[in-house]
Design an enzyme around this catalytic site. Structure first.
Site, PDB file in Angstrom:
ATOM      1  N   CYS A 119      -7.256   2.780  -2.887  1.00  0.00           N
ATOM      2  CA  CYS A 119      -6.194   1.369  -1.893  1.00  0.00           C
ATOM      3  C   CYS A 119      -5.477   1.629  -3.401  1.00  0.00           C
ATOM      4  O   CYS A 119      -4.423   0.375  -3.335  1.00  0.00           O
ATOM      5  CB  CYS A 119      -7.648   0.417  -2.174  1.00  0.00           C
ATOM      6  SG  CYS A 119      -9.054  -0.016  -1.134  1.00  0.00           S
ATOM      7  N   HIS A 252      -3.256  -6.046  -3.447  1.00  0.00           N
ATOM      8  CA  HIS A 252      -3.512  -5.403  -2.632  1.00  0.00           C
ATOM      9  C   HIS A 252      -4.580  -6.165  -1.827  1.00  0.00           C
ATOM     10  O   HIS A 252      -5.192  -7.078  -2.569  1.00  0.00           O
ATOM     11  CB  HIS A 252      -4.674  -4.254  -2.742  1.00  0.00           C
ATOM     12  CG  HIS A 252      -5.671  -3.009  -2.097  1.00  0.00           C
ATOM     13  ND1 HIS A 252      -5.756  -2.933  -0.305  1.00  0.00           N
ATOM     14  CD2 HIS A 252      -7.175  -3.600  -2.275  1.00  0.00           C
ATOM     15  CE1 HIS A 252      -6.691  -2.814  -0.036  1.00  0.00           C
ATOM     16  NE2 HIS A 252      -7.561  -3.064  -1.008  1.00  0.00           N
ATOM     17  N   ASN A 282      -8.658  -4.631   4.803  1.00  0.00           N
ATOM     18  CA  ASN A 282      -8.460  -3.907   3.941  1.00  0.00           C
ATOM     19  C   ASN A 282      -7.780  -2.996   4.753  1.00  0.00           C
ATOM     20  O   ASN A 282      -8.823  -1.903   5.283  1.00  0.00           O
ATOM     21  CB  ASN A 282      -9.484  -4.509   3.292  1.00  0.00           C
ATOM     22  CG  ASN A 282      -9.022  -3.232   2.052  1.00  0.00           C
ATOM     23  OD1 ASN A 282      -8.129  -2.402   2.260  1.00  0.00           O
ATOM     24  ND2 ASN A 282      -9.823  -3.310   1.038  1.00  0.00           N
TER      25      ASN A 282
END
Length: 325
Positions: A119, A252, A282
């Site tokens: 990520c 993020h 996500n």
């Protein structure tokens, strides 16, 4: 004269198939897994996500995002002299998704490679591209984050399968006489490998281990907020700026509570935080460039503003990039 790099175009891509929490809850119920829209929203802030069709790979999503970024920058594929793709869900074991994307885009000949920092991948990739441009190794880079995380989800685990989605985001980064990328701060700590991982690989045509995502959510949460604050302050210090100089925080997009916690530690109102996790979930390495493109195109992020990008992911990796649009 010192050489800098600036973002001159942004782009993104989302698969057409959109699943609301209600859609996902219904699908999970068929597997005997109980959850609810309220449970998901309360813990994550996520209300919907996009899943790619089986034949669509990270390079396909990255291609659309790349074309949008190139169009925004007013450049052609053959003008690109560096391609970096951040992904944890590559099309193949090898070659790199960047090489596959390069061929689909028609930008053959320039260096192309993948960055794997989960990520945090886009923050890592952007920092590498900036360094290569500053050194003179490249003049116009395409930096892409692209993921199809739906392929590695365990749909019998309601604590993880509701979190992730598919998508891609891209930027064109060009050499400039004036600073665009102001600073970056990157870190990793391999002792935390086990809290977020896909513990499988391929050997002799067989999958060894478990090829599905595993996560200790509480451990990730506790670690994430602390390291993101430190990376943010380090990036600000390197640029000689303070929290009050930040116009926008684009973290993020993992969990709204992590984002809120980070904003509090940086003394920033949530009005200064770009939030897309509610609609995208996500999307790992794609989440920051997706959110950046969304904010640019809807008029939130404007030229001349100071933006802080932050990512944290499996590895355990984390980092921040401070930039002026």
């Amino acid at each position: 004269m010192r050489r800098y790099s600036r973002i001159t175009g942004t782009g993104s891509s989302l698969p057409p198939r959109r699943l609301t929490n209600a859609d996902l809850v219904a699908e999970l119920a068929q597997r005997g897994i109980e959850t609810s829209d309220e449970w998901i929203v309360e813990r994550t802030g996520i209300r919907a996500r996009h899943f790619a069709d089986p034949e669509v790979g990270s390079s396909d999503l990255g291609l659309e995002a790349a074309r949008n970024a190139l169009e925004a920058a007013g450049v052609q594929p053959q003008d690109i002299d560096l391609i970096i793709v951040a992904t944890s869900t590559p099309d193949m074991v090898f070659p790199s998704t960047a090489c596959i994307l390069q061929n689909k885009l028609g930008a053959n000949g320039c260096p192309a490679f993948d960055v794997q920092a989960v990520c945090s991948g886009f923050v890592y990739a952007l920092s590498v591209a900036d360094a290569m441009i500053q050194s003179g190794a490249a003049s116009r880079a395409l930096v892409v984050g692209a993921e199809v995380f739906s392929r590695i989800l365990d749909f019998n685990d309601r604590t993880t399968c509701v979190l992730f989605g598919d998508g891609a985001g891209a930027v064109v980064l060009e050499a400039s006489d004036t600073p665009g990328i102001l600073s970056s701060d990157l870190h990793a700590d391999g002792k935390h490998v086990g809290i977020l991982c896909v513990p499988g690989n391929v050997s002799g045509g067989q999958v060894l281990g478990d090829p599905l995502l595993k996560m200790d959510g509480q451990a990730v949460f506790k670690l994430a907020v602390g390291v993101l604050e430190k990376a943010a302050h380090a990036a600000l210090a390197k640029a000689g700026l303070t929290e009050s100089d930040i116009d926008w925080l684009i973290p993020h997009q993992a969990n709204i509570r992590i984002m809120q916690g980070t904003a509090r530690k940086l003394k920033l109102s949530m009005d200064k935080v770009v939030v897309t996790v509610d609609q995208h979930g996500n999307t790992s390495a794609a989440s920051i460039p997706l959110a950046l493109d969304h904010a640019v195109r809807n008029g939130q992020v404007k030229p001349g503003q100071t933006v802080l990008l932050e990512g944290v992911g499996g590895g355990f990796t984390w980092g921040a990039v401070l930039l002026k649009m």
